[in-house]
Design a protein around this motif. Structure first.
Motif, PDB file in Angstrom:
ATOM      1  N   VAL A  16       0.806  -1.213   0.000  1.00 44.88           N
ATOM      2  CA  VAL A  16       0.000   0.000   0.000  1.00 44.88           C
ATOM      3  C   VAL A  16       0.844   1.269   0.000  1.00 44.88           C
ATOM      4  O   VAL A  16       0.505   2.234  -0.707  1.00 44.88           O
ATOM      5  CB  VAL A  16      -0.985  -0.013   1.188  1.00 44.88           C
ATOM      6  N   PRO A  17       1.944   1.343   0.762  1.00 40.21           N
ATOM      7  CA  PRO A  17       2.727   2.588   0.743  1.00 40.21           C
ATOM      8  C   PRO A  17       3.194   2.991  -0.655  1.00 40.21           C
ATOM      9  O   PRO A  17       3.129   4.173  -1.024  1.00 40.21           O
ATOM     10  CB  PRO A  17       3.912   2.262   1.661  1.00 40.21           C
ATOM     11  N   GLY A  18       3.657   2.019  -1.447  1.00 45.56           N
ATOM     12  CA  GLY A  18       4.110   2.336  -2.794  1.00 45.56           C
ATOM     13  C   GLY A  18       2.974   2.781  -3.693  1.00 45.56           C
ATOM     14  O   GLY A  18       3.119   3.709  -4.502  1.00 45.56           O
ATOM     15  N   ILE A  19       1.834   2.123  -3.570  1.00 44.66           N
ATOM     16  CA  ILE A  19       0.666   2.470  -4.379  1.00 44.66           C
ATOM     17  C   ILE A  19       0.136   3.839  -3.980  1.00 44.66           C
ATOM     18  O   ILE A  19      -0.137   4.696  -4.825  1.00 44.66           O
ATOM     19  CB  ILE A  19      -0.419   1.389  -4.214  1.00 44.66           C
ATOM     20  N   ARG A  20       0.003   4.063  -2.683  1.00 44.95           N
ATOM     21  CA  ARG A  20      -0.491   5.358  -2.209  1.00 44.95           C
ATOM     22  C   ARG A  20       0.463   6.483  -2.616  1.00 44.95           C
ATOM     23  O   ARG A  20       0.026   7.555  -3.049  1.00 44.95           O
ATOM     24  CB  ARG A  20      -0.657   5.336  -0.693  1.00 44.95           C
ATOM     25  N   GLY A  21       1.755   6.218  -2.492  1.00 43.98           N
ATOM     26  CA  GLY A  21       2.727   7.244  -2.847  1.00 43.98           C
ATOM     27  C   GLY A  21       2.596   7.668  -4.298  1.00 43.98           C
ATOM     28  O   GLY A  21       2.667   8.862  -4.614  1.00 43.98           O
ATOM     29  N   HIS A  22       2.397   6.706  -5.194  1.00 43.79           N
ATOM     30  CA  HIS A  22       2.260   7.049  -6.618  1.00 43.79           C
ATOM     31  C   HIS A  22       0.966   7.813  -6.877  1.00 43.79           C
ATOM     32  O   HIS A  22       0.972   8.826  -7.601  1.00 43.79           O
ATOM     33  CB  HIS A  22       2.284   5.778  -7.463  1.00 43.79           C
ATOM     34  N   LEU A  23      -0.134   7.363  -6.302  1.00 46.84           N
ATOM     35  CA  LEU A  23      -1.420   8.023  -6.529  1.00 46.84           C
ATOM     36  C   LEU A  23      -1.399   9.463  -6.021  1.00 46.84           C
ATOM     37  O   LEU A  23      -1.967  10.362  -6.653  1.00 46.84           O
ATOM     38  CB  LEU A  23      -2.545   7.241  -5.853  1.00 46.84           C
ATOM     39  N   GLU A  24      -0.734   9.694  -4.892  1.00 47.71           N
ATOM     40  CA  GLU A  24      -0.741  11.037  -4.305  1.00 47.71           C
ATOM     41  C   GLU A  24       0.318  11.950  -4.904  1.00 47.71           C
ATOM     42  O   GLU A  24       0.082  13.161  -5.035  1.00 47.71           O
ATOM     43  CB  GLU A  24      -0.567  10.928  -2.791  1.00 47.71           C
ATOM     44  N   SER A  25       1.454  11.402  -5.287  1.00 48.99           N
ATOM     45  CA  SER A  25       2.526  12.262  -5.794  1.00 48.99           C
ATOM     46  C   SER A  25       2.499  12.433  -7.304  1.00 48.99           C
ATOM     47  O   SER A  25       2.977  13.445  -7.832  1.00 48.99           O
ATOM     48  CB  SER A  25       3.893  11.699  -5.372  1.00 48.99           C
ATOM     49  N   ARG A  26       1.913  11.460  -8.017  1.00 50.09           N
ATOM     50  CA  ARG A  26       1.956  11.494  -9.474  1.00 50.09           C
ATOM     51  C   ARG A  26       0.597  11.602 -10.147  1.00 50.09           C
ATOM     52  O   ARG A  26       0.531  11.922 -11.338  1.00 50.09           O
ATOM     53  CB  ARG A  26       2.641  10.217  -9.987  1.00 50.09           C
ATOM     54  N   CYS A  27      -0.468  11.312  -9.417  1.00 48.07           N
ATOM     55  CA  CYS A  27      -1.787  11.198 -10.058  1.00 48.07           C
ATOM     56  C   CYS A  27      -2.807  12.209  -9.557  1.00 48.07           C
ATOM     57  O   CYS A  27      -3.977  12.156  -9.964  1.00 48.07           O
ATOM     58  CB  CYS A  27      -2.336   9.782  -9.864  1.00 48.07           C
ATOM     59  N   GLY A  28      -2.414  13.109  -8.684  1.00 47.66           N
ATOM     60  CA  GLY A  28      -3.335  14.129  -8.216  1.00 47.66           C
ATOM     61  C   GLY A  28      -4.470  13.599  -7.353  1.00 47.66           C
ATOM     62  O   GLY A  28      -5.551  14.194  -7.318  1.00 47.66           O
ATOM     63  N   MET A  29      -4.233  12.487  -6.659  1.00 46.58           N
ATOM     64  CA  MET A  29      -5.261  11.927  -5.792  1.00 46.58           C
ATOM     65  C   MET A  29      -4.794  11.973  -4.342  1.00 46.58           C
ATOM     66  O   MET A  29      -3.598  12.142  -4.063  1.00 46.58           O
ATOM     67  CB  MET A  29      -5.601  10.493  -6.190  1.00 46.58           C
ATOM     68  N   GLU A  30      -5.741  11.820  -3.437  1.00 50.08           N
ATOM     69  CA  GLU A  30      -5.392  11.761  -2.022  1.00 50.08           C
ATOM     70  C   GLU A  30      -6.255  10.719  -1.330  1.00 50.08           C
ATOM     71  O   GLU A  30      -7.404  10.493  -1.711  1.00 50.08           O
ATOM     72  CB  GLU A  30      -5.591  13.119  -1.348  1.00 50.08           C
ATOM     73  N   LEU A  31      -5.679  10.063  -0.337  1.00 51.93           N
ATOM     74  CA  LEU A  31      -6.427   9.088   0.443  1.00 51.93           C
ATOM     75  C   LEU A  31      -7.378   9.835   1.364  1.00 51.93           C
ATOM     76  O   LEU A  31      -6.957  10.669   2.162  1.00 51.93           O
ATOM     77  CB  LEU A  31      -5.460   8.234   1.264  1.00 51.93           C
TER      78      LEU A  31
END
Length: 278
Positions: free
Chosen positions: A231-246
């Motif tokens: 999850v850390p790697g997936i969350r990191g990509h979504l938040e840093s590269r995809c403009g999303m936030e958990l």
């Protein structure tokens, strides 16, 4: 394809196996939901999810669009549809738009790369007017743009309101490597406003590799080269590269997998986020 059977792994968790344990290289197990029933996820997802996200109060009557990636035989797709609309198991017609209100409908598109599973989903679909199942390899960019673009065009929409990607990321990761996983996450983030994600932990990767070896095959091509973990790697990509936030964690399923909800940041939030990073 042989029917799936269940074994208990050394980690004490149920694994999915088959008569040919390595047959389902892409996670497309037959009878998967007999071992991981829809309730394992639905028990964590509030029936009021769409209202909580503000969709039931929308002024227009445009339908809520839900994409289910890797829908298998459609059991979970249909169960999720009923769950979000507050429908009884035996009900085949949404009551006045259900939980979304009388002017707004829920339309669901389920896709899977296995055409046999999609055929089963189509044949057992109790909501043919509002639920659609189509064969699609979500990692094929051309096919993805054609199939999903055509579906969205029917509604004059650029994206889905919600995308569910449940227990799919590991199979893409094992078969397409780190780059394939990150490209999948980026494409899903661009396709939806909210992303409901269930990612398999690393122990599931090891179990999948063991099944392959027991079938007399070599490891997944990318298994030993994978660097993105959990999850850390997936969350990191979504938040840093995809403009999303958990925005919410619904806890863990019976198989100890995190169920997470991400939301696309507004342009103002995205600009603010980039300023902070700089």
């Amino acid at each position: 394809m042989a029917a799936a059977t269940g074994n208990v792994s050394e980690e004490g968790k149920t694994e999915i196996d088959s008569g040919d344990p390595g047959a389902a290289l892409f996670g497309n197990f037959i009878n998967y939901y007999s071992f991981n029933p829809p309730e394992n996820r639905l028990s964590l997802i509030p029936a009021s999810l769409l209202q909580d996200l503000g969709y039931s109060s929308a002024a227009d009557g445009a339908p809520f669009l839900l994409l289910d990636v890797g829908c298998n035989s459609g059991d979970l797709s249909i169960a999720l549809y009923r769950h979000l609309l507050g429908l009884d198991e035996d009900s085949c017609e949404p009551r006045g738009g259900g939980a979304l209100g009388g002017r707004k409908q829920l339309h669901l598109l389920g896709c899977d790369l296995d055409e046999t599973l999609i055929q089963r989903a189509q044949e057992g679909n109790p909501f043919p007017k509002t639920v659609t199942f189509l064969p699609l390899d979500i990692t094929d960019r051309g096919a993805r743009e054609e199939v999903l673009g055509s579906y969205l065009a029917r509604y004059g929409r650029p994206s889905f309101d919600l995308c569910a990607c449940l227990a799919v990321t590991m199979w893409v990761h094992l078969n397409h490597g780190d780059q394939g996983l990150l490209e999948l996450l980026s494409s899903l983030a661009a396709l939806c406003h909210h992303l409901l994600l269930e990612a398999q932990p690393w122990r599931c990767y090891r179990a999948a590799a063991r099944r392959l070896r027991r079938a007399g095959r070599t490891d997944f091509e990318h298994f030993k080269q994978l660097r993105v973990r959990g999850v850390p790697g997936i969350r990191g990509h979504l938040e840093s590269r995809c403009g999303m936030e958990l925005v919410h964690s619904f806890g863990h399923t019976a198989w100890d997998r995190s169920l997470l909800l991400f939301q696309r940041r507004s342009p103002e939030e995205e600009r603010s986020s980039k300023k902070v990073k700089n």
